[in-house]
Design a protein around this motif. Sequence first.
Motif, PDB file in Angstrom:
ATOM      1  N   ASN A  63      36.052  58.487  43.411  1.00 31.64           N
ATOM      2  CA  ASN A  63      36.164  58.349  44.871  1.00 31.64           C
ATOM      3  C   ASN A  63      36.044  56.901  45.329  1.00 31.64           C
ATOM      4  O   ASN A  63      35.808  56.628  46.495  1.00 31.64           O
ATOM      5  CB  ASN A  63      35.101  59.213  45.564  1.00 31.64           C
ATOM      6  N   GLU A  64      36.222  55.975  44.379  1.00 29.85           N
ATOM      7  CA  GLU A  64      35.935  54.570  44.701  1.00 29.85           C
ATOM      8  C   GLU A  64      36.803  53.978  45.807  1.00 29.85           C
ATOM      9  O   GLU A  64      36.307  53.242  46.648  1.00 29.85           O
ATOM     10  CB  GLU A  64      36.082  53.711  43.448  1.00 29.85           C
ATOM     11  N   ASP A  65      38.122  54.316  45.781  1.00 28.92           N
ATOM     12  CA  ASP A  65      39.003  53.696  46.779  1.00 28.92           C
ATOM     13  C   ASP A  65      38.666  54.203  48.178  1.00 28.92           C
ATOM     14  O   ASP A  65      38.593  53.442  49.136  1.00 28.92           O
ATOM     15  CB  ASP A  65      40.474  53.978  46.442  1.00 28.92           C
ATOM     16  N   LYS A  66      38.423  55.521  48.261  1.00 30.15           N
ATOM     17  CA  LYS A  66      38.070  56.119  49.550  1.00 30.15           C
ATOM     18  C   LYS A  66      36.702  55.572  49.995  1.00 30.15           C
ATOM     19  O   LYS A  66      36.518  55.191  51.163  1.00 30.15           O
ATOM     20  CB  LYS A  66      38.009  57.644  49.370  1.00 30.15           C
ATOM     21  N   ILE A  81      24.230  47.786  52.973  1.00 34.74           N
ATOM     22  CA  ILE A  81      24.377  48.784  51.904  1.00 34.74           C
ATOM     23  C   ILE A  81      24.052  48.153  50.555  1.00 34.74           C
ATOM     24  O   ILE A  81      24.467  47.022  50.275  1.00 34.74           O
ATOM     25  CB  ILE A  81      25.828  49.338  51.891  1.00 34.74           C
ATOM     26  N   ALA A  82      23.315  48.898  49.709  1.00 35.98           N
ATOM     27  CA  ALA A  82      23.070  48.449  48.321  1.00 35.98           C
ATOM     28  C   ALA A  82      23.964  49.260  47.401  1.00 35.98           C
ATOM     29  O   ALA A  82      24.054  50.478  47.526  1.00 35.98           O
ATOM     30  CB  ALA A  82      21.610  48.666  47.949  1.00 35.98           C
ATOM     31  N   LEU A  83      24.627  48.564  46.478  1.00 38.87           N
ATOM     32  CA  LEU A  83      25.468  49.228  45.479  1.00 38.87           C
ATOM     33  C   LEU A  83      24.714  49.195  44.150  1.00 38.87           C
ATOM     34  O   LEU A  83      24.296  48.122  43.695  1.00 38.87           O
ATOM     35  CB  LEU A  83      26.779  48.445  45.372  1.00 38.87           C
ATOM     36  N   VAL A  84      24.503  50.376  43.550  1.00 38.30           N
ATOM     37  CA  VAL A  84      23.834  50.424  42.230  1.00 38.30           C
ATOM     38  C   VAL A  84      24.639  51.308  41.279  1.00 38.30           C
ATOM     39  O   VAL A  84      25.349  52.211  41.709  1.00 38.30           O
ATOM     40  CB  VAL A  84      22.375  50.976  42.308  1.00 38.30           C
ATOM     41  N   SER A  85      24.505  51.026  39.963  1.00 37.46           N
ATOM     42  CA  SER A  85      25.106  51.919  38.971  1.00 37.46           C
ATOM     43  C   SER A  85      23.970  52.641  38.249  1.00 37.46           C
ATOM     44  O   SER A  85      22.800  52.465  38.598  1.00 37.46           O
ATOM     45  CB  SER A  85      25.986  51.121  38.009  1.00 37.46           C
ATOM     46  N   ASP A  86      24.302  53.433  37.226  1.00 34.86           N
ATOM     47  CA  ASP A  86      23.246  54.180  36.527  1.00 34.86           C
ATOM     48  C   ASP A  86      22.273  53.249  35.817  1.00 34.86           C
ATOM     49  O   ASP A  86      21.091  53.561  35.684  1.00 34.86           O
ATOM     50  CB  ASP A  86      23.869  55.129  35.488  1.00 34.86           C
ATOM     51  N   ILE A  92      29.774  45.926  35.606  1.00 37.67           N
ATOM     52  CA  ILE A  92      29.858  45.578  34.184  1.00 37.67           C
ATOM     53  C   ILE A  92      30.040  46.887  33.425  1.00 37.67           C
ATOM     54  O   ILE A  92      29.061  47.622  33.202  1.00 37.67           O
ATOM     55  CB  ILE A  92      28.591  44.810  33.704  1.00 37.67           C
ATOM     56  N   SER A  93      31.296  47.215  33.088  1.00 39.91           N
ATOM     57  CA  SER A  93      31.654  48.524  32.503  1.00 39.91           C
ATOM     58  C   SER A  93      31.099  49.658  33.351  1.00 39.91           C
ATOM     59  O   SER A  93      30.673  50.687  32.828  1.00 39.91           O
ATOM     60  CB  SER A  93      31.152  48.648  31.052  1.00 39.91           C
ATOM     61  N   ASP A  94      31.076  49.476  34.621  1.00 44.74           N
ATOM     62  CA  ASP A  94      30.536  50.440  35.582  1.00 44.74           C
ATOM     63  C   ASP A  94      31.360  50.407  36.864  1.00 44.74           C
ATOM     64  O   ASP A  94      32.054  49.413  37.119  1.00 44.74           O
ATOM     65  CB  ASP A  94      29.080  50.065  35.930  1.00 44.74           C
ATOM     66  N   PRO A  95      31.255  51.453  37.710  1.00 51.82           N
ATOM     67  CA  PRO A  95      32.007  51.450  38.970  1.00 51.82           C
ATOM     68  C   PRO A  95      31.578  50.322  39.922  1.00 51.82           C
ATOM     69  O   PRO A  95      30.519  49.720  39.728  1.00 51.82           O
ATOM     70  CB  PRO A  95      31.651  52.809  39.596  1.00 51.82           C
ATOM     71  N   GLY A  96      32.408  50.060  40.899  1.00 53.81           N
ATOM     72  CA  GLY A  96      32.038  49.113  41.955  1.00 53.81           C
ATOM     73  C   GLY A  96      33.121  48.115  42.316  1.00 53.81           C
ATOM     74  O   GLY A  96      33.133  47.582  43.430  1.00 53.81           O
ATOM     75  N   MET A  97      34.067  47.864  41.370  1.00 58.56           N
ATOM     76  CA  MET A  97      35.058  46.810  41.624  1.00 58.56           C
ATOM     77  C   MET A  97      35.866  47.024  42.921  1.00 58.56           C
ATOM     78  O   MET A  97      35.969  46.095  43.738  1.00 58.56           O
ATOM     79  CB  MET A  97      35.983  46.657  40.411  1.00 58.56           C
ATOM     80  N   PRO A  98      36.426  48.227  43.162  1.00 57.34           N
ATOM     81  CA  PRO A  98      37.205  48.397  44.398  1.00 57.34           C
ATOM     82  C   PRO A  98      36.375  48.129  45.662  1.00 57.34           C
ATOM     83  O   PRO A  98      36.891  47.594  46.647  1.00 57.34           O
ATOM     84  CB  PRO A  98      37.651  49.865  44.348  1.00 57.34           C
ATOM     85  N   VAL A  99      35.104  48.484  45.607  1.00 58.22           N
ATOM     86  CA  VAL A  99      34.241  48.279  46.783  1.00 58.22           C
ATOM     87  C   VAL A  99      34.035  46.785  47.027  1.00 58.22           C
ATOM     88  O   VAL A  99      34.236  46.278  48.143  1.00 58.22           O
ATOM     89  CB  VAL A  99      32.871  48.987  46.600  1.00 58.22           C
ATOM     90  N   VAL A 100      33.655  46.067  45.983  1.00 63.59           N
ATOM     91  CA  VAL A 100      33.383  44.631  46.137  1.00 63.59           C
ATOM     92  C   VAL A 100      34.661  43.904  46.588  1.00 63.59           C
ATOM     93  O   VAL A 100      34.621  43.031  47.458  1.00 63.59           O
ATOM     94  CB  VAL A 100      32.813  44.039  44.820  1.00 63.59           C
ATOM     95  N   LYS A 101      35.786  44.301  46.011  1.00 61.99           N
ATOM     96  CA  LYS A 101      37.073  43.686  46.377  1.00 61.99           C
ATOM     97  C   LYS A 101      37.386  43.944  47.864  1.00 61.99           C
ATOM     98  O   LYS A 101      37.742  43.023  48.597  1.00 61.99           O
ATOM     99  CB  LYS A 101      38.166  44.315  45.499  1.00 61.99           C
ATOM    100  N   ALA A 102      37.201  45.190  48.268  1.00 65.91           N
ATOM    101  CA  ALA A 102      37.507  45.544  49.661  1.00 65.91           C
ATOM    102  C   ALA A 102      36.603  44.786  50.631  1.00 65.91           C
ATOM    103  O   ALA A 102      37.042  44.366  51.708  1.00 65.91           O
ATOM    104  CB  ALA A 102      37.356  47.055  49.859  1.00 65.91           C
ATOM    105  N   VAL A 103      35.359  44.598  50.257  1.00 65.86           N
ATOM    106  CA  VAL A 103      34.411  43.888  51.136  1.00 65.86           C
ATOM    107  C   VAL A 103      34.835  42.416  51.280  1.00 65.86           C
ATOM    108  O   VAL A 103      34.802  41.847  52.370  1.00 65.86           O
ATOM    109  CB  VAL A 103      32.958  44.034  50.621  1.00 65.86           C
ATOM    110  N   HIS A 104      35.277  41.824  50.166  1.00 62.20           N
ATOM    111  CA  HIS A 104      35.792  40.443  50.242  1.00 62.20           C
ATOM    112  C   HIS A 104      37.022  40.380  51.128  1.00 62.20           C
ATOM    113  O   HIS A 104      37.157  39.484  51.960  1.00 62.20           O
ATOM    114  CB  HIS A 104      36.151  39.932  48.843  1.00 62.20           C
ATOM    115  N   GLU A 105      37.925  41.342  50.923  1.00 61.40           N
ATOM    116  CA  GLU A 105      39.171  41.336  51.706  1.00 61.40           C
ATOM    117  C   GLU A 105      38.898  41.495  53.199  1.00 61.40           C
ATOM    118  O   GLU A 105      39.672  41.036  54.030  1.00 61.40           O
ATOM    119  CB  GLU A 105      40.112  42.430  51.199  1.00 61.40           C
ATOM    120  N   ALA A 106      37.791  42.154  53.522  1.00 60.83           N
ATOM    121  CA  ALA A 106      37.426  42.340  54.930  1.00 60.83           C
ATOM    122  C   ALA A 106      36.625  41.139  55.465  1.00 60.83           C
ATOM    123  O   ALA A 106      36.119  41.171  56.586  1.00 60.83           O
ATOM    124  CB  ALA A 106      36.608  43.620  55.077  1.00 60.83           C
TER     125      ALA A 106
END
Length: 284
Positions: A63-66, A81-86, A92-106
């Motif tokens: 659901n990363e893009d949404k 908002i805090a972003l954490v992985s397991d 780093i071999s974990d989710p989050g890239m689309p979110v960080v990218k979108a935040v930069h783009e915004a």
Amino acid sequence: MTKETGKLYVVATPIGNLADITFRAVETLKSVNLIAAEDTRHVKMLLQHYGISNKVIALHQHNEDKAAVEIVEKLRSGLSIALVSDAGTPLISDPGMPVVKAVHEANLTVVPIVGACALIAGLSAAGVAITPFTFEGFVPRTSSARKTFFSERAAISTTWVFYESCHRILDCLHDMAAVLPAERSIVIARELTKLHETIVKLPLAEMLVLVETDANMQRGEFVVIVEGAEKIDVSENVITADQERILKLLLTECSVKKAVDLTVEITGGKKKPIYQAALTFNNR
Ligand code: SAM
């Protein structure tokens, strides 16, 4: 008056030992408006341990893009908002890239809250040359793809690092041994920061025997570090036309290791340049 926007905090969490989290990370997890987590149940254990009761939303691969669109909207509305992985550092071999990218783009702010990362912990304790190094994430899952992957990297003279699961570590070492020289230095950093933490540096052939014969060496989580290939003097790195012809012929029928061994035996040449040539021919 324009409304203040929120910030996205990318927060590193422990990779095993719950004490491996910074004061700043705990403070951030307490003070943000919500936490976006790879696995909401998993992060709740950490939050409970540190007495943090904060709202958690799911952010997994599917659901990363949404989620990225929703997170940007929330930041715009002033929420932090805090972003954490397991475990360890998100992305780093974990989710989050689309979110960080979108935040930069915004044009909104991303703040890293530093902490544990398995590959960095492994490298810091491995005793191998580190600068530069390459992080490969997880290596391919099938044997043939892995062999190709390793042979493409066999001649690289700098250190490379990858993650591997306990289910594949033995097969992975077998495939590595089929294409890399037996004497190549390998470090296995296993179960870092945990009770059974093990960091071993051995030549590849010995590492394979160790992992094969010690069942404990097939358990837990693994960082594998491969020292780069020895740089060879170009003048020494020349093989004769005869050696080249035999080697190329054998490579069509045998593994790199077998083809090199047979070429050395048939022609009486030096192993290193013949091996080096085999890697080059094999990657063409
Ligand atoms: N984001 C994490 C980080 O910062 O290292 C990595 C997440 S990745 C999904 C999980 C892989 O990292 C594991 O399969 C293992 O290869 C490696 N790993 C995680 N924790 C580890 C540990 N305590 N010891 C050794 N390797 C570990």
